[in-house]
Design a protein around this motif. Structure first.
Motif, PDB file in Angstrom:
ATOM      1  N   CYS A  63      32.927   7.144  28.200  1.00 43.96           N
ATOM      2  CA  CYS A  63      32.666   6.982  26.763  1.00 43.96           C
ATOM      3  C   CYS A  63      33.963   7.007  25.961  1.00 43.96           C
ATOM      4  O   CYS A  63      34.039   6.389  24.888  1.00 43.96           O
ATOM      5  CB  CYS A  63      31.737   8.089  26.267  1.00 43.96           C
ATOM      6  SG  CYS A  63      30.155   8.150  27.136  1.00 43.96           S
ATOM      7  N   HIS A 123      30.686   5.314  18.379  1.00 39.87           N
ATOM      8  CA  HIS A 123      29.343   5.200  17.813  1.00 39.87           C
ATOM      9  C   HIS A 123      28.829   3.764  17.793  1.00 39.87           C
ATOM     10  O   HIS A 123      27.659   3.547  17.465  1.00 39.87           O
ATOM     11  CB  HIS A 123      29.320   5.786  16.402  1.00 39.87           C
ATOM     12  CG  HIS A 123      29.455   7.280  16.380  1.00 39.87           C
ATOM     13  ND1 HIS A 123      28.548   8.120  16.990  1.00 39.87           N
ATOM     14  CD2 HIS A 123      30.415   8.085  15.840  1.00 39.87           C
ATOM     15  CE1 HIS A 123      28.921   9.379  16.824  1.00 39.87           C
ATOM     16  NE2 HIS A 123      30.046   9.386  16.123  1.00 39.87           N
ATOM     17  N   SER A 124      29.683   2.810  18.120  1.00 37.45           N
ATOM     18  CA  SER A 124      29.195   1.432  18.227  1.00 37.45           C
ATOM     19  C   SER A 124      28.607   1.147  19.609  1.00 37.45           C
ATOM     20  O   SER A 124      27.944   0.118  19.794  1.00 37.45           O
ATOM     21  CB  SER A 124      30.332   0.446  17.944  1.00 37.45           C
ATOM     22  OG  SER A 124      31.351   0.551  18.929  1.00 37.45           O
ATOM     23  N   SER A 129      21.871  12.700  20.604  1.00 37.55           N
ATOM     24  CA  SER A 129      20.529  13.134  20.204  1.00 37.55           C
ATOM     25  C   SER A 129      20.544  13.712  18.801  1.00 37.55           C
ATOM     26  O   SER A 129      19.626  13.472  18.003  1.00 37.55           O
ATOM     27  CB  SER A 129      20.006  14.173  21.195  1.00 37.55           C
ATOM     28  OG  SER A 129      19.862  13.602  22.480  1.00 37.55           O
ATOM     29  N   VAL A 184      23.742  12.162  25.416  1.00 34.39           N
ATOM     30  CA  VAL A 184      24.396  10.934  24.979  1.00 34.39           C
ATOM     31  C   VAL A 184      23.599   9.753  25.519  1.00 34.39           C
ATOM     32  O   VAL A 184      23.260   9.717  26.712  1.00 34.39           O
ATOM     33  CB  VAL A 184      25.860  10.867  25.460  1.00 34.39           C
ATOM     34  CG1 VAL A 184      26.511   9.569  25.020  1.00 34.39           C
ATOM     35  CG2 VAL A 184      26.653  12.062  24.943  1.00 34.39           C
ATOM     36  N   THR A 209      25.292   6.917  21.245  1.00 35.89           N
ATOM     37  CA  THR A 209      24.783   7.773  20.175  1.00 35.89           C
ATOM     38  C   THR A 209      24.376   9.111  20.769  1.00 35.89           C
ATOM     39  O   THR A 209      24.152   9.234  21.985  1.00 35.89           O
ATOM     40  CB  THR A 209      23.588   7.121  19.462  1.00 35.89           C
ATOM     41  OG1 THR A 209      23.250   7.911  18.313  1.00 35.89           O
ATOM     42  CG2 THR A 209      22.376   7.010  20.376  1.00 35.89           C
ATOM     43  N   ARG A 245      22.505  12.925  16.384  1.00 39.75           N
ATOM     44  CA  ARG A 245      22.659  11.845  15.417  1.00 39.75           C
ATOM     45  C   ARG A 245      21.331  11.123  15.186  1.00 39.75           C
ATOM     46  O   ARG A 245      20.973  10.794  14.049  1.00 39.75           O
ATOM     47  CB  ARG A 245      23.735  10.874  15.914  1.00 39.75           C
ATOM     48  CG  ARG A 245      24.154   9.822  14.900  1.00 39.75           C
ATOM     49  CD  ARG A 245      25.195   8.905  15.521  1.00 39.75           C
ATOM     50  NE  ARG A 245      25.661   7.892  14.593  1.00 39.75           N
ATOM     51  CZ  ARG A 245      26.687   8.016  13.773  1.00 39.75           C
ATOM     52  NH1 ARG A 245      27.376   9.155  13.748  1.00 39.75           N
ATOM     53  NH2 ARG A 245      27.034   7.033  12.970  1.00 39.75           N
ATOM     54  N   LEU A 246      20.587  10.868  16.286  1.00 33.26           N
ATOM     55  CA  LEU A 246      19.271  10.238  16.158  1.00 33.26           C
ATOM     56  C   LEU A 246      18.300  11.137  15.399  1.00 33.26           C
ATOM     57  O   LEU A 246      17.485  10.666  14.596  1.00 33.26           O
ATOM     58  CB  LEU A 246      18.715   9.920  17.546  1.00 33.26           C
ATOM     59  CG  LEU A 246      19.383   8.765  18.312  1.00 33.26           C
ATOM     60  CD1 LEU A 246      18.823   8.682  19.727  1.00 33.26           C
ATOM     61  CD2 LEU A 246      19.182   7.456  17.577  1.00 33.26           C
ATOM     62  N   GLU A 257      18.999  10.873  11.768  1.00 31.82           N
ATOM     63  CA  GLU A 257      18.633   9.569  11.233  1.00 31.82           C
ATOM     64  C   GLU A 257      17.130   9.450  10.984  1.00 31.82           C
ATOM     65  O   GLU A 257      16.703   8.864   9.982  1.00 31.82           O
ATOM     66  CB  GLU A 257      19.100   8.471  12.195  1.00 31.82           C
ATOM     67  CG  GLU A 257      18.808   7.062  11.710  1.00 31.82           C
ATOM     68  CD  GLU A 257      19.327   6.004  12.672  1.00 31.82           C
ATOM     69  OE1 GLU A 257      19.049   4.822  12.436  1.00 31.82           O
ATOM     70  OE2 GLU A 257      19.980   6.391  13.663  1.00 31.82           O
ATOM     71  N   LEU A 306      23.480   2.796  23.326  1.00 29.92           N
ATOM     72  CA  LEU A 306      22.765   2.074  22.276  1.00 29.92           C
ATOM     73  C   LEU A 306      22.111   0.801  22.809  1.00 29.92           C
ATOM     74  O   LEU A 306      21.063   0.375  22.314  1.00 29.92           O
ATOM     75  CB  LEU A 306      23.726   1.721  21.135  1.00 29.92           C
ATOM     76  CG  LEU A 306      24.123   2.866  20.197  1.00 29.92           C
ATOM     77  CD1 LEU A 306      25.132   2.387  19.160  1.00 29.92           C
ATOM     78  CD2 LEU A 306      22.897   3.436  19.506  1.00 29.92           C
TER      79      LEU A 306
END
Length: 354
Positions: free
Chosen positions: A266, A292-293, A298, A336, A296, A300-301, A304, A339
């Motif tokens: 990563c 982050h492109s 958990s 992690v 992601t 962060r999700l 969101e 995406l």
């Protein structure tokens, strides 16, 4: 007349003593003042026109005084094309005549450019920093003739283009609480200012505008850089790098996660100070910026979609998606996910996940 300059001129001098020949004498003076095939007329000569009736050429001595160089340098400038003129040998003397209009253009170009000291004052940095920018190709310069030596000078248009590139990299306005002016970076002796500017032009770092600035101060005093970029960013030949702590802070993860993120590809490791541990290394700033492109977390999700990490993990488990790195709450490890594997799952933004 050029071949027998001395004796013929003396006879002409005597002939023109007769009255009624004044207009002819003025014509001869005009011809001699503009004749480039022979020697220039000395200012003490009887045939010297003061001022010259139509000045097209000047001697090397006159050009040298105006440019602040030697006569020999004038000859070199004629040979390499920097000055338009004639360099030839007549009898036993070597004569150099410089085009007056081209000399004026050279002086005008020099007047519209800055030396390193003036350019530094215009930008808000030292002359040493300006020369550093020139040597590594960040600033364009031309080698003009100086008063004491040949020097590099910076045209105002090139300096203005450099200023605009820096201002375009400023994305927000901040106070100087957590930022410092770019002009103060050399005083910290933590990182080279040239390396910071290179990273800014590469898009690795972003600048901010001083909220208290009125816009009239030099650009390096108006633009701010985050203190994290100074105390957490290293610069290597491979590019900008972050310490483990700085990378963890930027990604909002624990320091313990950084070795795992390196292990699973990563993040990119640039330099290791201890080959047996990934906790003492430099992390590529580009890989941190692009994390982050591609991935992601958990957490962060959960933020969101307004739920918990447990619900996120259960929902993805039901969908048959396995995390790249499994969570371990006891060790501060967050799951992690790739995406690309979440594209097929429609969470429904803003929709409650249950």
């Amino acid at each position: 007349m050029a071949a027998t300059f001395g004796p013929l001129i003396e006879r002409m001098r005597v002939a023109f003593d007769h009255p009624g020949l004044e207009r002819i004498l003025d014509g001869v003076r005009a011809i001699l003042a503009n004749d480039v095939s022979g020697l220039p007329v000395k200012h003490w000569s009887f045939f010297y026109a003061d001022p010259p009736l139509r000045q097209r050429y000047v001697t090397a001595a006159v050009a040298a005084r105006q440019l602040g160089v030697t006569n020999a340098s004038i000859g070199k400038m004629i040979l390499d094309g920097r000055l338009s003129g004639i360099s030839q040998t007549i009898v036993t003397r070597h004569v150099r005549l410089i085009d007056y209009q081209h000399l004026g253009k050279v002086l005008d170009q020099r007047a519209s450019s800055f030396g390193s000291t003036e350019a530094g004052r215009w930008l808000g940095i030292s002359a040493f920093q300006v020369e550093t920018f020139r040597r590594i190709g960040l600033l364009t310069a031309a080698r003009y003739v100086g008063k004491r030596r040949h020097e590099y000078r910076f045209h105002i248009d090139d300096l203005d283009a450099f200023r605009r590139r820096l201002e375009d990299a400023a994305i927000s306005t901040h106070s100087n609480v957590d930022h410092i002016p770019l002009a103060n970076v050399p005083e910290l002796r933590r990182v080279r200012l040239a390396d910071l500017v290179t990273a800014v032009f590469q898009g690795t770092l972003k600048l901010a505008v001083d909220a208290s600035s009125d816009g009239s101060s030099p650009v390096f005093r108006r633009l701010l850089i985050s203190k994290d970029a100074i105390f957490g960013t290293r610069f290597r030949s491979e590019g900008a790098a972050l310490s483990v702590a700085a990378a963890a802070k930027q990604l909002s993860v624990s320091i313990r996660m950084i070795p795992l993120l390196i292990e699973y590809g990563c993040l990119e490791r640039i330099e290791t100070y201890n080959q047996s541990s990934d906790s003492k290394c430099s992390i590529s700033a580009v890989s941190v910026t692009g994390f982050h492109s591609r991935f992601t977390l958990s957490s962060r999700l959960a933020r969101e979609f307004g739920t918990s990490t447990r619900v996120i993990c259960e929902r993805l488990k039901v969908a048959g998606v396995e995390p790249l790195i499994h969570s371990n709450t006891a060790n501060g490890i967050s799951a992690v996910w790739k995406l690309s594997e979440l594209d097929a799952i429609d969470f429904g933004k803003g929709q409650e996940i249950s």
